[in-house]
Scaffold this active site. Sequence first.
Site, PDB file in Angstrom:
ATOM      1  N   THR A   1      42.272  38.375  35.491  1.00 19.71           N
ATOM      2  CA  THR A   1      42.601  38.078  36.909  1.00 19.71           C
ATOM      3  C   THR A   1      43.955  38.670  37.295  1.00 19.71           C
ATOM      4  O   THR A   1      44.143  39.080  38.430  1.00 19.71           O
ATOM      5  CB  THR A   1      42.616  36.561  37.193  1.00 19.71           C
ATOM      6  OG1 THR A   1      43.514  35.941  36.284  1.00 19.71           O
ATOM      7  CG2 THR A   1      41.220  35.956  37.077  1.00 19.71           C
TER       8      THR A   1
ATOM      9  N   VAL B   1      33.641  42.232  30.580  1.00 20.61           N
ATOM     10  CA  VAL B   1      32.827  43.456  30.557  1.00 20.61           C
ATOM     11  C   VAL B   1      33.579  44.616  31.222  1.00 20.61           C
ATOM     12  O   VAL B   1      33.018  45.659  31.502  1.00 20.61           O
ATOM     13  CB  VAL B   1      31.469  43.208  31.280  1.00 20.61           C
ATOM     14  CG1 VAL B   1      30.656  42.179  30.505  1.00 20.61           C
ATOM     15  CG2 VAL B   1      31.660  42.755  32.730  1.00 20.61           C
TER      16      VAL B   1
ATOM     17  N   HIS C   1      29.722  40.066  25.466  1.00 20.78           N
ATOM     18  CA  HIS C   1      28.793  40.079  26.622  1.00 20.78           C
ATOM     19  C   HIS C   1      28.556  41.498  27.112  1.00 20.78           C
ATOM     20  O   HIS C   1      28.133  41.693  28.253  1.00 20.78           O
ATOM     21  CB  HIS C   1      29.359  39.207  27.764  1.00 20.78           C
ATOM     22  CG  HIS C   1      29.298  37.739  27.450  1.00 20.78           C
ATOM     23  ND1 HIS C   1      29.906  36.775  28.210  1.00 20.78           N
ATOM     24  CD2 HIS C   1      28.701  37.080  26.434  1.00 20.78           C
ATOM     25  CE1 HIS C   1      29.674  35.575  27.683  1.00 20.78           C
ATOM     26  NE2 HIS C   1      28.954  35.731  26.593  1.00 20.78           N
TER      27      HIS C   1
ATOM     28  N   CYS D   1      18.030  51.909  30.346  1.00 22.07           N
ATOM     29  CA  CYS D   1      16.759  51.534  30.991  1.00 22.07           C
ATOM     30  C   CYS D   1      16.384  50.131  30.517  1.00 22.07           C
ATOM     31  O   CYS D   1      16.453  49.836  29.323  1.00 22.07           O
ATOM     32  CB  CYS D   1      15.662  52.514  30.582  1.00 22.07           C
ATOM     33  SG  CYS D   1      14.016  51.940  31.047  1.00 22.07           S
TER      34      CYS D   1
HETATM   35  N1  APR Z   1      45.804  33.109  33.180  1.00 22.42           N
HETATM   36  C1  APR Z   1      45.275  32.093  32.437  1.00 22.42           C
HETATM   37  N2  APR Z   1      44.110  31.471  32.741  1.00 22.42           N
HETATM   38  C2  APR Z   1      43.462  31.916  33.837  1.00 22.42           C
HETATM   39  C3  APR Z   1      43.954  32.959  34.665  1.00 22.42           C
HETATM   40  C4  APR Z   1      45.180  33.559  34.288  1.00 22.42           C
HETATM   41  N3  APR Z   1      45.743  34.549  35.004  1.00 22.42           N
HETATM   42  N4  APR Z   1      43.067  33.156  35.678  1.00 22.42           N
HETATM   43  C5  APR Z   1      42.062  32.268  35.492  1.00 22.42           C
HETATM   44  N5  APR Z   1      42.300  31.520  34.392  1.00 22.42           N
HETATM   45  C6  APR Z   1      41.433  30.508  33.778  1.00 22.42           C
HETATM   46  C7  APR Z   1      40.648  29.661  34.745  1.00 22.42           C
HETATM   47  O1  APR Z   1      41.377  28.478  35.050  1.00 22.42           O
HETATM   48  C8  APR Z   1      39.388  29.343  33.939  1.00 22.42           C
HETATM   49  O2  APR Z   1      39.559  28.162  33.158  1.00 22.42           O
HETATM   50  O3  APR Z   1      40.467  31.247  33.040  1.00 22.42           O
HETATM   51  C9  APR Z   1      39.249  30.524  32.990  1.00 22.42           C
HETATM   52  C10 APR Z   1      38.128  31.482  33.388  1.00 22.42           C
HETATM   53  O4  APR Z   1      36.917  30.780  33.176  1.00 22.42           O
HETATM   54  P1  APR Z   1      35.561  31.399  33.765  1.00 22.42           P
HETATM   55  O5  APR Z   1      35.786  31.862  35.155  1.00 22.42           O
HETATM   56  O6  APR Z   1      34.484  30.395  33.472  1.00 22.42           O
HETATM   57  O7  APR Z   1      35.336  32.709  32.895  1.00 22.42           O
HETATM   58  P2  APR Z   1      34.768  32.795  31.409  1.00 22.42           P
HETATM   59  O8  APR Z   1      35.107  31.574  30.647  1.00 22.42           O
HETATM   60  O9  APR Z   1      35.210  34.096  30.859  1.00 22.42           O
HETATM   61  O10 APR Z   1      33.175  32.847  31.667  1.00 22.42           O
HETATM   62  C11 APR Z   1      32.361  33.037  30.551  1.00 22.42           C
HETATM   63  O11 APR Z   1      30.439  33.136  31.993  1.00 22.42           O
HETATM   64  O12 APR Z   1      29.580  33.927  33.945  1.00 22.42           O
HETATM   65  C12 APR Z   1      29.576  34.111  32.595  1.00 22.42           C
HETATM   66  O13 APR Z   1      29.176  36.080  31.424  1.00 22.42           O
HETATM   67  C13 APR Z   1      30.107  35.469  32.260  1.00 22.42           C
HETATM   68  O14 APR Z   1      31.567  36.111  30.458  1.00 22.42           O
HETATM   69  C14 APR Z   1      31.383  35.174  31.503  1.00 22.42           C
HETATM   70  C15 APR Z   1      31.139  33.789  30.957  1.00 22.42           C
HETATM   71 ZN    ZN Z   2      12.808  53.805  30.243  1.00 29.74          ZN
END
Ligand code: APR
Ligand code: ZN
Length: 228
Positions: free
Chosen positions: A18, A93, A109, A117
């Site tokens: 992020t 990703v 992931h 394909c």
């Molecule tokens: N620093 C620290 N923590 C952060 C920051 C930051 N700059 N920005 C966001 N966060 C925290 C959020 O508070 C949250 O707890 O990171 C976490 C992100 O969690 P998710 O959005 O659920 O992402 P993730 O855990 O990677 O998701 C796992 O879900 O949708 C599927 O395949 C997708 O790989 C993904 C998987």
């Molecule tokens: Zn094919």
Amino acid sequence: MVEHPKRLAILTGAGMSTESGVPDFRSQTGLWANHDPMQTATVQVLEDQYDTFHAFYGNRLERLQAIEPHNGHAIITEWQKKGIVSVIATQNVDQLHQESGSENVAELHGNLREYKCHDCREEVKQKDFIAKKHCHRCGGKLRPNIVLFGEQLPMQTWEYAAKCIRESDVLVVIGTSLQVAPVNQLPELAPNERIYINEEIDTPIPFTRTIQAKAGEGLQRLSKEWHI
Ligand code: APR
Ligand code: ZN
């Protein structure tokens, strides 16, 4: 002086990206705040509503063009260069770890840089996916090489990450809500120190230490403490 780790395993999630401008999924401003993953990120949507699938992933790919790794990625790359990192396992990703110079990243992931394909698995070019072409070999639909909900994770990558975490002296988990299986089962494989760097600390998983901070800042703190 605090000894630095010798066999450091790293596990990252969307919160690691992020600060590079890539939205995460489950915080207020996350992707799943205005997209239902079950309506976009599944094999059923790919097969039955390809336009929706293609628009969602095409848009995510477009966003990746303008992003850069941040200092947190650089710190991890530095640690890897010093030979103390056994694995960088990521749910992301976006390949920001690689763009910052990290090597042999375990992409649990998959990634949005490789395309194939959906039917015959033929590797295809990203531009053919963007142009919404069909597979030249079997006419199938093209897709990114990522793990969609309900799909199997790449087993070799998974085994490698699990082995390194089992053998780690320190595991650092950064920027993940740990709500998605099976990756959320990895932290408990770490037998020794488990450190969690996250903006929100609300996980039942037992960590030996939690750092409620942004990824870059938390990594900076560890780098200072470990003098590496
Ligand atoms: N620093 C620290 N923590 C952060 C920051 C930051 N700059 N920005 C966001 N966060 C925290 C959020 O508070 C949250 O707890 O990171 C976490 C992100 O969690 P998710 O959005 O659920 O992402 P993730 O855990 O990677 O998701 C796992 O879900 O949708 C599927 O395949 C997708 O790989 C993904 C998987
Ligand atoms: Zn094919």
